[in-house]
Write a protein that holds these residues in place. Sequence first.
Motif, PDB file in Angstrom:
ATOM      1  N   THR A  71       4.171  -0.439   5.282  1.00 47.30           N
ATOM      2  CA  THR A  71       4.182  -1.731   5.977  1.00 47.30           C
ATOM      3  C   THR A  71       3.454  -1.650   7.311  1.00 47.30           C
ATOM      4  OG1 THR A  71       6.367  -1.229   6.884  1.00 47.30           O
ATOM      5  CG2 THR A  71       6.289  -2.569   4.885  1.00 47.30           C
ATOM      6  N   ASN A  72       3.465  -0.475   7.956  1.00 49.73           N
ATOM      7  CA  ASN A  72       2.812  -0.314   9.260  1.00 49.73           C
ATOM      8  C   ASN A  72       1.518   0.502   9.168  1.00 49.73           C
ATOM      9  OD1 ASN A  72       4.090   2.104   8.676  1.00 49.73           O
ATOM     10  ND2 ASN A  72       4.759   2.474  10.766  1.00 49.73           N
ATOM     11  N   ALA A  73       0.849   0.436   8.017  1.00 52.48           N
ATOM     12  CA  ALA A  73      -0.372   1.209   7.788  1.00 52.48           C
ATOM     13  C   ALA A  73      -1.521   0.730   8.673  1.00 52.48           C
ATOM     14  CB  ALA A  73      -0.781   1.089   6.316  1.00 52.48           C
ATOM     15  N   LEU A 142      -3.592   9.750   5.292  1.00 58.39           N
ATOM     16  CA  LEU A 142      -2.293  10.305   5.650  1.00 58.39           C
ATOM     17  C   LEU A 142      -1.251   9.521   4.866  1.00 58.39           C
ATOM     18  CD1 LEU A 142      -2.659  10.553   9.546  1.00 58.39           C
ATOM     19  CD2 LEU A 142      -3.201  12.269   7.819  1.00 58.39           C
ATOM     20  N   TRP A 143      -0.377  10.227   4.190  1.00 57.34           N
ATOM     21  CA  TRP A 143       0.637   9.617   3.335  1.00 57.34           C
ATOM     22  C   TRP A 143       2.023   9.860   3.923  1.00 57.34           C
ATOM     23  CZ3 TRP A 143      -0.537   7.231  -1.412  1.00 57.34           C
ATOM     24  CH2 TRP A 143      -1.859   7.355  -1.844  1.00 57.34           C
ATOM     25  N   GLN A 144       2.872   8.828   3.862  1.00 59.19           N
ATOM     26  CA  GLN A 144       4.277   8.950   4.248  1.00 59.19           C
ATOM     27  C   GLN A 144       5.140   8.339   3.153  1.00 59.19           C
ATOM     28  OE1 GLN A 144       4.981   7.114   8.062  1.00 59.19           O
ATOM     29  NE2 GLN A 144       4.767   9.067   9.108  1.00 59.19           N
ATOM     30  N   TRP A 150       5.481   7.732  -2.000  1.00 58.49           N
ATOM     31  CA  TRP A 150       4.453   8.103  -1.035  1.00 58.49           C
ATOM     32  C   TRP A 150       3.458   6.955  -0.962  1.00 58.49           C
ATOM     33  CZ3 TRP A 150       4.582  12.086   2.254  1.00 58.49           C
ATOM     34  CH2 TRP A 150       5.479  13.110   1.992  1.00 58.49           C
ATOM     35  N   ARG A 151       3.211   6.474   0.257  1.00 61.53           N
ATOM     36  CA  ARG A 151       2.281   5.362   0.478  1.00 61.53           C
ATOM     37  C   ARG A 151       1.293   5.747   1.584  1.00 61.53           C
ATOM     38  NH1 ARG A 151       4.701   1.016  -2.199  1.00 61.53           N
ATOM     39  NH2 ARG A 151       6.964   1.164  -2.316  1.00 61.53           N
ATOM     40  N   MET A 152       0.150   5.076   1.567  1.00 59.48           N
ATOM     41  CA  MET A 152      -0.884   5.343   2.565  1.00 59.48           C
ATOM     42  C   MET A 152      -0.422   4.827   3.927  1.00 59.48           C
ATOM     43  SD  MET A 152      -4.319   4.407   0.456  1.00 59.48           S
ATOM     44  CE  MET A 152      -3.893   3.799  -1.174  1.00 59.48           C
ATOM     45  N   TYR A 153      -0.415   5.729   4.898  1.00 61.80           N
ATOM     46  CA  TYR A 153       0.029   5.408   6.254  1.00 61.80           C
ATOM     47  C   TYR A 153      -1.178   5.189   7.181  1.00 61.80           C
ATOM     48  CZ  TYR A 153       2.061   6.384  10.865  1.00 61.80           C
ATOM     49  OH  TYR A 153       2.426   6.333  12.185  1.00 61.80           O
ATOM     50  N   ARG A 154      -2.157   6.042   7.074  1.00 62.62           N
ATOM     51  CA  ARG A 154      -3.428   5.908   7.787  1.00 62.62           C
ATOM     52  C   ARG A 154      -4.529   6.290   6.809  1.00 62.62           C
ATOM     53  NH1 ARG A 154      -0.307   3.908  10.723  1.00 62.62           N
ATOM     54  NH2 ARG A 154      -0.029   4.174  12.953  1.00 62.62           N
ATOM     55  N   GLN A 155      -5.616   5.507   6.832  1.00 57.85           N
ATOM     56  CA  GLN A 155      -6.727   5.807   5.933  1.00 57.85           C
ATOM     57  C   GLN A 155      -8.040   5.525   6.644  1.00 57.85           C
ATOM     58  OE1 GLN A 155      -7.366   3.379   2.326  1.00 57.85           O
ATOM     59  NE2 GLN A 155      -7.370   5.313   1.218  1.00 57.85           N
ATOM     60  N   MET A 156      -8.987   6.452   6.475  1.00 56.51           N
ATOM     61  CA  MET A 156     -10.308   6.300   7.078  1.00 56.51           C
ATOM     62  C   MET A 156     -11.367   6.571   6.026  1.00 56.51           C
ATOM     63  SD  MET A 156     -11.997   8.318  10.303  1.00 56.51           S
ATOM     64  CE  MET A 156     -11.178   7.365  11.559  1.00 56.51           C
ATOM     65  N   TRP A 157     -12.312   5.641   5.888  1.00 53.91           N
ATOM     66  CA  TRP A 157     -13.452   5.792   4.983  1.00 53.91           C
ATOM     67  C   TRP A 157     -14.691   6.037   5.831  1.00 53.91           C
ATOM     68  CZ3 TRP A 157     -12.759   0.418   2.317  1.00 53.91           C
ATOM     69  CH2 TRP A 157     -11.574   0.393   1.606  1.00 53.91           C
ATOM     70  N   ASN A 158     -15.588   6.849   5.314  1.00 52.37           N
ATOM     71  CA  ASN A 158     -16.830   7.145   6.013  1.00 52.37           C
ATOM     72  C   ASN A 158     -17.955   7.174   4.980  1.00 52.37           C
ATOM     73  OD1 ASN A 158     -18.930   8.229   7.481  1.00 52.37           O
ATOM     74  ND2 ASN A 158     -17.673   9.770   8.473  1.00 52.37           N
ATOM     75  N   SER A 159     -18.880   6.241   5.085  1.00 55.88           N
ATOM     76  CA  SER A 159     -19.950   6.078   4.104  1.00 55.88           C
ATOM     77  C   SER A 159     -21.003   7.170   4.228  1.00 55.88           C
ATOM     78  CB  SER A 159     -20.609   4.709   4.306  1.00 55.88           C
ATOM     79  OG  SER A 159     -21.740   4.589   3.488  1.00 55.88           O
TER      80      SER A 159
END
Length: 180
Positions: A71-73, A142-144, A150-159
């Motif tokens: 919810t706070n991703a 980052l998963w929590q 387990w859900r995505m907490y922080r996610q970063m994509w880099n092309s």
Amino acid sequence: MNYTILKKPFWLLLFFLIINGCNEADKLEIERSASAFDIKQGEASIKRSNEKFMHSFEEADSVDVASCYTTNAHLLLSDTPAIESRDNIRMKISRMMNEGIKKFDLKTSHIWGDSAMLVEEGSYKMFLKDDKQLEKGKYITLWQEEGGNWRMYRQMWNSDKNTSDDKKKKVIPAKNKHAG
């Protein structure tokens, strides 16, 4: 003899022994919990969540895609401010779908962590509705655990899209004004 002076240090000493005893017990419980953590279960949960993410994206179900996030991703994409919260991520995913992005292909390369947080590193490919590849790159997630999953907490994509363009460019040497 005045016993009140002796009583205060005794109670203070007893208080500190109790506090330190609790801290030591807490440390042992944390160590037991961490050693009991099964990374294989975490990896399997992440694999299922990624499959759900990819399938839901192909089905154009932004609500189901967003349910893979806490919810706070935060979703951290290049050239844009952080997208905070599951609801805002759902809106971003919906816009991407409306702009013609039909499919994500995720490939996990590494997962590590413990019972508090897992880290996933991988690569992705993004496709348009006509199966034309729009972009490829890498990601860190980052998963929590939230609600038993387990859900995505922080996610970063880099092309990686600029790296192939750079190889196609010809390098033209600069002219030296001082050469005779």
